[in-house]
Design a protein around this motif. Structure first.
Motif, PDB file in Angstrom:
ATOM      1  N   THR A  47      46.529  33.476  37.958  1.00 26.03           N
ATOM      2  CA  THR A  47      47.914  33.936  37.888  1.00 26.03           C
ATOM      3  C   THR A  47      48.062  35.055  36.866  1.00 26.03           C
ATOM      4  N   MET A  48      47.433  34.902  35.706  1.00 27.25           N
ATOM      5  CA  MET A  48      47.497  35.934  34.678  1.00 27.25           C
ATOM      6  C   MET A  48      46.840  37.231  35.159  1.00 27.25           C
ATOM      7  N   ILE A  49      45.727  37.092  35.883  1.00 25.56           N
ATOM      8  CA  ILE A  49      45.039  38.281  36.403  1.00 25.56           C
ATOM      9  C   ILE A  49      45.928  39.025  37.385  1.00 25.56           C
ATOM     10  N   PHE A  50      46.558  38.298  38.307  1.00 26.80           N
ATOM     11  CA  PHE A  50      47.409  38.935  39.309  1.00 26.80           C
ATOM     12  C   PHE A  50      48.682  39.499  38.683  1.00 26.80           C
ATOM     13  N   MET A  51      49.177  38.856  37.647  1.00 26.49           N
ATOM     14  CA  MET A  51      50.339  39.417  36.942  1.00 26.49           C
ATOM     15  C   MET A  51      49.984  40.751  36.306  1.00 26.49           C
ATOM     16  N   PHE A  52      48.761  40.860  35.810  1.00 28.02           N
ATOM     17  CA  PHE A  52      48.299  42.140  35.255  1.00 28.02           C
ATOM     18  C   PHE A  52      48.119  43.175  36.367  1.00 28.02           C
ATOM     19  N   LEU A  53      47.492  42.767  37.483  1.00 28.21           N
ATOM     20  CA  LEU A  53      47.228  43.702  38.582  1.00 28.21           C
ATOM     21  C   LEU A  53      48.511  44.288  39.157  1.00 28.21           C
ATOM     22  N   PHE A  54      49.563  43.437  39.258  1.00 30.73           N
ATOM     23  CA  PHE A  54      50.810  43.865  39.888  1.00 30.73           C
ATOM     24  C   PHE A  54      51.885  44.261  38.876  1.00 30.73           C
ATOM     25  N   SER A  55      51.524  44.379  37.612  1.00 36.21           N
ATOM     26  CA  SER A  55      52.500  44.812  36.609  1.00 36.21           C
ATOM     27  C   SER A  55      52.888  46.268  36.843  1.00 36.21           C
ATOM     28  N   VAL A  56      53.941  46.708  36.186  1.00 35.36           N
ATOM     29  CA  VAL A  56      54.442  48.078  36.382  1.00 35.36           C
ATOM     30  C   VAL A  56      53.369  49.115  36.084  1.00 35.36           C
ATOM     31  N   ASN A  57      52.582  48.885  35.032  1.00 32.22           N
ATOM     32  CA  ASN A  57      51.520  49.827  34.660  1.00 32.22           C
ATOM     33  C   ASN A  57      50.141  49.338  35.100  1.00 32.22           C
ATOM     34  N   GLY A  58      50.110  48.364  36.025  1.00 30.60           N
ATOM     35  CA  GLY A  58      48.858  47.778  36.462  1.00 30.60           C
ATOM     36  C   GLY A  58      48.114  48.606  37.501  1.00 30.60           C
ATOM     37  N   PRO A  59      46.906  48.194  37.837  1.00 29.74           N
ATOM     38  CA  PRO A  59      46.049  48.936  38.787  1.00 29.74           C
ATOM     39  C   PRO A  59      46.678  49.131  40.171  1.00 29.74           C
ATOM     40  N   ILE A  60      47.429  48.143  40.663  1.00 27.44           N
ATOM     41  CA  ILE A  60      48.017  48.276  42.001  1.00 27.44           C
ATOM     42  C   ILE A  60      49.013  49.424  42.036  1.00 27.44           C
ATOM     43  N   ASN A  61      49.903  49.477  41.053  1.00 32.48           N
ATOM     44  CA  ASN A  61      50.872  50.577  40.983  1.00 32.48           C
ATOM     45  C   ASN A  61      50.175  51.922  40.766  1.00 32.48           C
ATOM     46  N   GLN A  62      49.155  51.941  39.933  1.00 27.97           N
ATOM     47  CA  GLN A  62      48.422  53.180  39.688  1.00 27.97           C
ATOM     48  C   GLN A  62      47.769  53.680  40.975  1.00 27.97           C
ATOM     49  N   LEU A 117      48.733  52.965  44.138  1.00 31.86           N
ATOM     50  CA  LEU A 117      49.768  53.368  45.093  1.00 31.86           C
ATOM     51  C   LEU A 117      50.342  54.741  44.768  1.00 31.86           C
ATOM     52  N   MET A 118      50.525  55.030  43.478  1.00 35.08           N
ATOM     53  CA  MET A 118      51.081  56.328  43.088  1.00 35.08           C
ATOM     54  C   MET A 118      50.048  57.436  43.209  1.00 35.08           C
ATOM     55  N   SER A 119      48.809  57.150  42.815  1.00 35.27           N
ATOM     56  CA  SER A 119      47.768  58.189  42.881  1.00 35.27           C
ATOM     57  C   SER A 119      47.417  58.549  44.319  1.00 35.27           C
ATOM     58  N   SER A 120      47.564  57.611  45.241  1.00 38.88           N
ATOM     59  CA  SER A 120      47.262  57.875  46.655  1.00 38.88           C
ATOM     60  C   SER A 120      48.461  58.446  47.406  1.00 38.88           C
ATOM     61  N   GLY A 121      49.607  58.553  46.737  1.00 40.79           N
ATOM     62  CA  GLY A 121      50.784  59.134  47.361  1.00 40.79           C
ATOM     63  C   GLY A 121      51.603  58.175  48.203  1.00 40.79           C
ATOM     64  N   VAL A 127      56.476  50.286  41.188  1.00 46.34           N
ATOM     65  CA  VAL A 127      57.321  49.212  41.713  1.00 46.34           C
ATOM     66  C   VAL A 127      57.211  48.011  40.775  1.00 46.34           C
ATOM     67  N   ASN A 128      58.330  47.422  40.436  1.00 50.32           N
ATOM     68  CA  ASN A 128      58.334  46.248  39.559  1.00 50.32           C
ATOM     69  C   ASN A 128      58.116  44.999  40.414  1.00 50.32           C
ATOM     70  N   PHE A 129      56.860  44.786  40.823  1.00 52.56           N
ATOM     71  CA  PHE A 129      56.536  43.666  41.697  1.00 52.56           C
ATOM     72  C   PHE A 129      56.927  42.319  41.069  1.00 52.56           C
ATOM     73  N   LEU A 130      56.738  42.205  39.765  1.00 57.00           N
ATOM     74  CA  LEU A 130      56.978  40.929  39.091  1.00 57.00           C
ATOM     75  C   LEU A 130      58.461  40.662  38.850  1.00 57.00           C
ATOM     76  N   GLY A 131      59.255  41.718  38.735  1.00 50.82           N
ATOM     77  CA  GLY A 131      60.663  41.542  38.426  1.00 50.82           C
ATOM     78  C   GLY A 131      61.597  41.741  39.593  1.00 50.82           C
ATOM     79  N   ASP A 132      61.065  42.115  40.747  1.00 54.37           N
ATOM     80  CA  ASP A 132      61.877  42.346  41.938  1.00 54.37           C
ATOM     81  C   ASP A 132      61.855  41.102  42.820  1.00 54.37           C
ATOM     82  N   PRO A 133      63.011  40.505  43.105  1.00 53.51           N
ATOM     83  CA  PRO A 133      63.049  39.289  43.939  1.00 53.51           C
ATOM     84  C   PRO A 133      62.427  39.470  45.318  1.00 53.51           C
ATOM     85  N   LYS A 134      62.380  40.716  45.818  1.00 52.21           N
ATOM     86  CA  LYS A 134      61.804  40.962  47.135  1.00 52.21           C
ATOM     87  C   LYS A 134      60.285  40.825  47.133  1.00 52.21           C
TER      88      LYS A 134
END
Length: 300
Positions: free
Chosen positions: A127-142, A144-148, A154-161
């Motif tokens: 859970t801690m690993i995935f919270m890091f991966l999907f954090s605002v400054n985490g690898p997933i967001n990086q 998604l933004m670098s690939s356009g 995206v605030n995956f952790l704070g967005d109810p969706k």
């Protein structure tokens, strides 16, 4: 004389058998049967167990209040949504991976070991690993933004969706290896002659998979589905860690087990109400499991 010796020997064997099973019976009776019966009892009471112990019989009031509790309905909705997505997905991916790894591949034992590693990691760490991966400054967001794909993070952790979906992804990733191993064991029992005969008849890999593998592995699938259903309905620790015990954001990660914990230990005098939630959850799991088992048998 012979009959007497046989009778004495049989009594000795029975005493040995009872001696072996007695510790198990005591443990199960104390920690399982007694706990179930006690939970059922306090579900009809207003009880305080955290201070001065007191019981007040309230009949079906806890169950009636449960039906009127909006948070419980939200918790059941989230839990059922979680079950509907996770159980079929993890079952299908586990079967496909097991089928592929059951073929004659190079370094397949190494691949199996690597794929099984998530199962060996505790759910809290995952859970801690995935919270890091999907954090605002985490690898997933990086990524998604670098690939356009995304213009901004995206605030995956704070967005109810997205919050519950992150937990879904994490649990699929962590449970697939375990069920894949179970499928691999089941695939070993399918005779190679069936695949050889299908090859002679001109069947391709997809036809072999759906016409031979899936039907012959059906009993294992029943087990995997039932285990998945039970585990998913009882999801607690991931939702607790993810939301710090609140079920947020906006109750999007509130599960039935988490709401049960909140009423039992966060609110004074509602232990009986929490027990009523546990009883209802147990009944729901039993009904869904029986329906799934019946549907699987009909498909077989």
């Amino acid at each position: 004389m012979g009959k007497a010796n046989t009778s004495t020997k049989r009594k000795g064997e029975l005493l040995q058998a009872y001696g072996f099973i007695t510790p198990t019976v005591i443990i199960l009776g104390t920690f399982v049967l007694f706990s179930v019966l006690y939970s059922l009892f306090i579900s009809f009471t207003r009880v305080n167990l955290l201070g001065e112990v007191s019981y007040k019989f309230v009949g079906f009031d806890n169950y009636i209040n449960l039906l009127k509790d909006e948070r419980i309905w939200i918790a059941f909705k989230n839990t059922i949504s979680y079950v509907i997505v996770v159980v079929p997905t993890q079952t299908f991916i586990a079967l496909v991976l097991a089928y592929v790894l059951n073929q004659k591949l190079k370094a397949k034992n190494l691949i199996r070991t690597v794929l099984f590693l998530p199962t060996l990691t505790s759910s809290a760490v995952l859970t801690m690993i995935f919270m890091f991966l999907f954090s605002v400054n985490g690898p997933i967001n990086q990524f998604l933004m670098s690939s356009g794909i995304m213009e901004s993070a995206v605030n995956f952790l704070g967005d109810p969706k997205f919050a519950l979906k992150v937990i879904m992804a994490m649990n699929i990733w962590s449970t697939v290896p375990f069920f894949m191993t179970i499928y691999l064991a089941g695939l070993q029992d399918i005779p190679d002659a069936l695949y050889e005969a299908a090859s002679i008849d001109g069947a391709n890999s997809m036809q072999k998979f759906f016409k031979i593998t899936v039907p012959n592995i059906a009993p294992v699938t029943v087990f995997v589905v039932l285990q998945g259903l039970i585990g998913c309905f009882q999801i607690f620790d991931q939702a607790y860690i993810f939301s710090n015990g609140s079920g947020g954001p906006q109750n999007s990660t509130l599960t039935v087990a988490l709401s049960m914990y909140q009423y039992a230990f966060k609110t004074n005098g509602t232990m009986g109400y929490a027990a009523a939630i546990a009883v209802v959850l147990a009944i729901v799991i039993f009904i869904v499991a029986m329906l799934a088992k019946k549907l699987q048998k009909e498909e077989i």
